[in-house]
Structure formats: C-alpha cells, structure tokens
Design an enzyme around this catalytic site. Structure first.
Site, PDB file in Angstrom:
ATOM      1  N   LYS A  16     -10.087  65.461  -3.753  1.00  0.00           N
ATOM      2  CA  LYS A  16      -9.025  64.486  -3.488  1.00  0.00           C
ATOM      3  C   LYS A  16      -9.514  63.050  -3.657  1.00  0.00           C
ATOM      4  O   LYS A  16      -8.841  62.234  -4.278  1.00  0.00           O
ATOM      5  CB  LYS A  16      -8.493  64.632  -2.052  1.00  0.00           C
ATOM      6  N   ARG A  91      -2.409  65.999   7.880  1.00  0.00           N
ATOM      7  CA  ARG A  91      -3.217  67.213   7.942  1.00  0.00           C
ATOM      8  C   ARG A  91      -2.639  68.240   8.905  1.00  0.00           C
ATOM      9  O   ARG A  91      -3.221  69.317   9.063  1.00  0.00           O
ATOM     10  CB  ARG A  91      -4.628  66.860   8.422  1.00  0.00           C
ATOM     11  N   ARG A 130     -22.269  66.977  -2.124  1.00  0.00           N
ATOM     12  CA  ARG A 130     -21.685  65.640  -2.304  1.00  0.00           C
ATOM     13  C   ARG A 130     -22.626  64.533  -1.834  1.00  0.00           C
ATOM     14  O   ARG A 130     -23.287  64.669  -0.808  1.00  0.00           O
ATOM     15  CB  ARG A 130     -20.413  65.512  -1.441  1.00  0.00           C
ATOM     16  N   ARG A 163     -22.645  62.435   3.691  1.00  0.00           N
ATOM     17  CA  ARG A 163     -21.865  62.284   4.908  1.00  0.00           C
ATOM     18  C   ARG A 163     -22.391  63.202   6.002  1.00  0.00           C
ATOM     19  O   ARG A 163     -22.774  64.333   5.724  1.00  0.00           O
ATOM     20  CB  ARG A 163     -20.410  62.668   4.632  1.00  0.00           C
ATOM     21  N   ARG A 174     -14.470  72.611   9.325  1.00  0.00           N
ATOM     22  CA  ARG A 174     -13.444  71.827   8.625  1.00  0.00           C
ATOM     23  C   ARG A 174     -12.536  72.752   7.808  1.00  0.00           C
ATOM     24  O   ARG A 174     -11.338  72.522   7.710  1.00  0.00           O
ATOM     25  CB  ARG A 174     -14.101  70.772   7.736  1.00  0.00           C
TER      26      ARG A 174
HETATM   27  P1  AMP Z   1     -12.054  63.336   5.249  1.00  0.00           P
HETATM   28  O1  AMP Z   1     -12.920  62.228   4.778  1.00  0.00           O
HETATM   29  O2  AMP Z   1     -10.632  63.194   4.800  1.00  0.00           O
HETATM   30  O3  AMP Z   1     -12.617  64.705   4.955  1.00  0.00           O
HETATM   31  O4  AMP Z   1     -12.005  63.224   6.852  1.00  0.00           O
HETATM   32  C1  AMP Z   1     -13.180  63.318   7.626  1.00  0.00           C
HETATM   33  C2  AMP Z   1     -12.846  63.703   9.053  1.00  0.00           C
HETATM   34  O5  AMP Z   1     -12.009  62.688   9.633  1.00  0.00           O
HETATM   35  C3  AMP Z   1     -12.078  64.987   9.228  1.00  0.00           C
HETATM   36  O6  AMP Z   1     -12.903  66.133   9.238  1.00  0.00           O
HETATM   37  C4  AMP Z   1     -11.390  64.756  10.574  1.00  0.00           C
HETATM   38  O7  AMP Z   1     -12.303  64.917  11.649  1.00  0.00           O
HETATM   39  C5  AMP Z   1     -11.041  63.274  10.494  1.00  0.00           C
HETATM   40  N1  AMP Z   1      -9.703  63.067   9.888  1.00  0.00           N
HETATM   41  C6  AMP Z   1      -9.403  62.414   8.728  1.00  0.00           C
HETATM   42  N2  AMP Z   1      -8.090  62.425   8.480  1.00  0.00           N
HETATM   43  C7  AMP Z   1      -7.527  63.115   9.508  1.00  0.00           C
HETATM   44  C8  AMP Z   1      -6.194  63.499   9.836  1.00  0.00           C
HETATM   45  N3  AMP Z   1      -5.165  63.168   9.031  1.00  0.00           N
HETATM   46  N4  AMP Z   1      -6.005  64.194  10.971  1.00  0.00           N
HETATM   47  C9  AMP Z   1      -7.000  64.519  11.803  1.00  0.00           C
HETATM   48  N5  AMP Z   1      -8.285  64.211  11.552  1.00  0.00           N
HETATM   49  C10 AMP Z   1      -8.552  63.514  10.415  1.00  0.00           C
END
Ligand code: AMP
Length: 217
Positions: A16, A91, A130, A163, A174
């Site tokens: 994404k 999400r 990554r 990360r 996740r």
């Molecule tokens: P990402 O970079 O999008 O993979 O997000 C990293 C982490 O941030 C996720 O594993 C969640 O812990 C938190 N996070 C990001 N976006 C959301 C969301 N829309 N709802 C809940 N947690 C989120």
C-alpha cells in the site's frame, strides 16, 4: 473520472505504501497514512504517540476513537479538500462507518476503494525484508527492491532502518488483526459498489500498472 476521495485497502505488506507514493505523484493527491501519522506522534513523544505506541509494538490495532479523532482532524486540513489517498485507514468497520459519517456531513463520500490482494504466503517475507529511509521515507526491500549501496538510501544517502513492528512476532499479530478486523471491509465497500480489486502479486511496476488502471477507470 469519479471524485478523488480514495482508500487503499490491503493486508500489511501488500504494498500500500509504495503504491500510495506513486498515486500521489500521478494524481497529485495527499497521501494520508495513519501509520505514518502515529509514528510521527511517537517520534515527537506526544501523549497520543505514547498511548498508540503500546498497541503498535504488540502488533495490535490502536483503539477506534483515537484513530477517528486523528483522521477527522487531518481531513479537515485544506489540502484534503480536493481528494485524498487514505493508506491504513479505515481498518475496522467502526472506522469505516465513522469515516462515511464524517464525509457525509461535508457532502462528500468515498469514491473508490482500491484493494491490493496478495497471497497470504508471500506476506511475511515481504514485511520482514522491508527497510526504509528514516529521512525521506523512500521504501526498500532486502530482496525485492535493493538499494544501489547496501543499507543506504539511493535518494539521500541515509542509512536505512527497519520498523520496530516489522519483526516476525509483531507481523503474526498484525495479520491476525487484519483478518478479523479489516478483511470485513471488502464486503462493506463491495456492497457500496466502489471496490476495485487489484492483484498485488508480482513486480512493483506491474502492480502499479494495475493500480493506476483501477484508479483511472
Ligand atoms: P501501518 O504503518 O499502516 O502498518 O500501521 C502501523 C500500526 O499503526 C498498526 O499495526 C496499528 O498498530 C497502528 N494503526 C495504523 N493505522 C491504524 C488504524 N486505522 N486503526 C488502528 N490502528 C492503526
């Protein structure tokens, strides 16, 4: 072409972020990544960042009310007025419904949901390999998108980082969160008739061709 309030949907590691960057360049829309916003809050050491960090490190979702408040504020900024690419939000069904209400209040709606699908088996190696540039955000992968010089950003020469939640233990959590909380959004947007599924397997450029097509159609 329809309006430009877009969502990029897909499992962690589906690509994404990479595809969002290309959409930004091509369609001149702001990318709104809730993951990036939360990481920035953590970096700044805000209360929100501290609270979110506990969930993020475990690979759990941050509570809906935190995310909904964050996104409401962001969508109210002027640059989001002409469209946006949401990356990592919504999400959960609760977030999707709150987003619809928020937009409806302004006479707007989600115009398109581009769902990037990848086979479950390819996700873990995609994520654990990554790396990214902490300075300019450019994404890399130890196998699929190697930098010219090992561990170094091609664009700005900064040492690449991994990360904290891209480890195998957090990734398993996740993916579980994705399957139970996020996957139902496919049916939600399908029912609204604005879901476009894209095959996310294969070379990044090939995936981009398909994403661009889905965005332009
Ligand atoms: P990402 O970079 O999008 O993979 O997000 C990293 C982490 O941030 C996720 O594993 C969640 O812990 C938190 N996070 C990001 N976006 C959301 C969301 N829309 N709802 C809940 N947690 C989120």
């Amino acid at each position: 072409m329809a309006g430009k309030n877009w969502i990029l949907l897909g499992a962690p590691g589906a690509g994404k972020g990479t595809q969002a960057m290309r959409l930004v360049e091509t369609f001149k829309l702001p990318q709104i990544s809730t993951g990036d916003m939360l990481r920035e809050e953590r970096r700044l050491g805000t209360d929100l960042g501290k609270k979110a960090g506990e969930f993020m490190d475990k690979g759990s979702l941050v509570p809906d009310e935190v995310l909904i408040a964050l996104i409401a504020k962001r969508l109210g900024q002027p640059d989001a007025g002409g469209g946006f690419i949401l990356d990592g939000f919504p999400r959960t069904l609760g977030q999707a419904e709150a987003l619809d209400r928020m937009l409806a209040d302004k006479g707007r709606r989600i115009d398109r949901v581009i769902a990037i699908e990848v086979p479950a088996a390819s996700i873990v190696p995609r994520i654990t390999g990554r790396r990214s540039c902490p300075k300019c955000g450019a994404p890399y992968h130890v196998q699929f998108k190697k930098p010219k010089v090992a561990d170094t950003c091609d664009a700005c020469g900064t040492k690449l980082v991994q990360r904290g939640d891209d480890t195998e233990a957090a990734v398993v959590k996740r993916l579980e969160a994705y399957d139970t909380m996020t996957a139902p959004l496919f049916a939600y947007y399908q029912a609204k008739g604005n879901l476009k599924k894209v095959d996310g397997d294969g070379e990044m450029d090939a995936v981009w061709t398909r994403v661009k097509e889905a965005a332009s159609a």
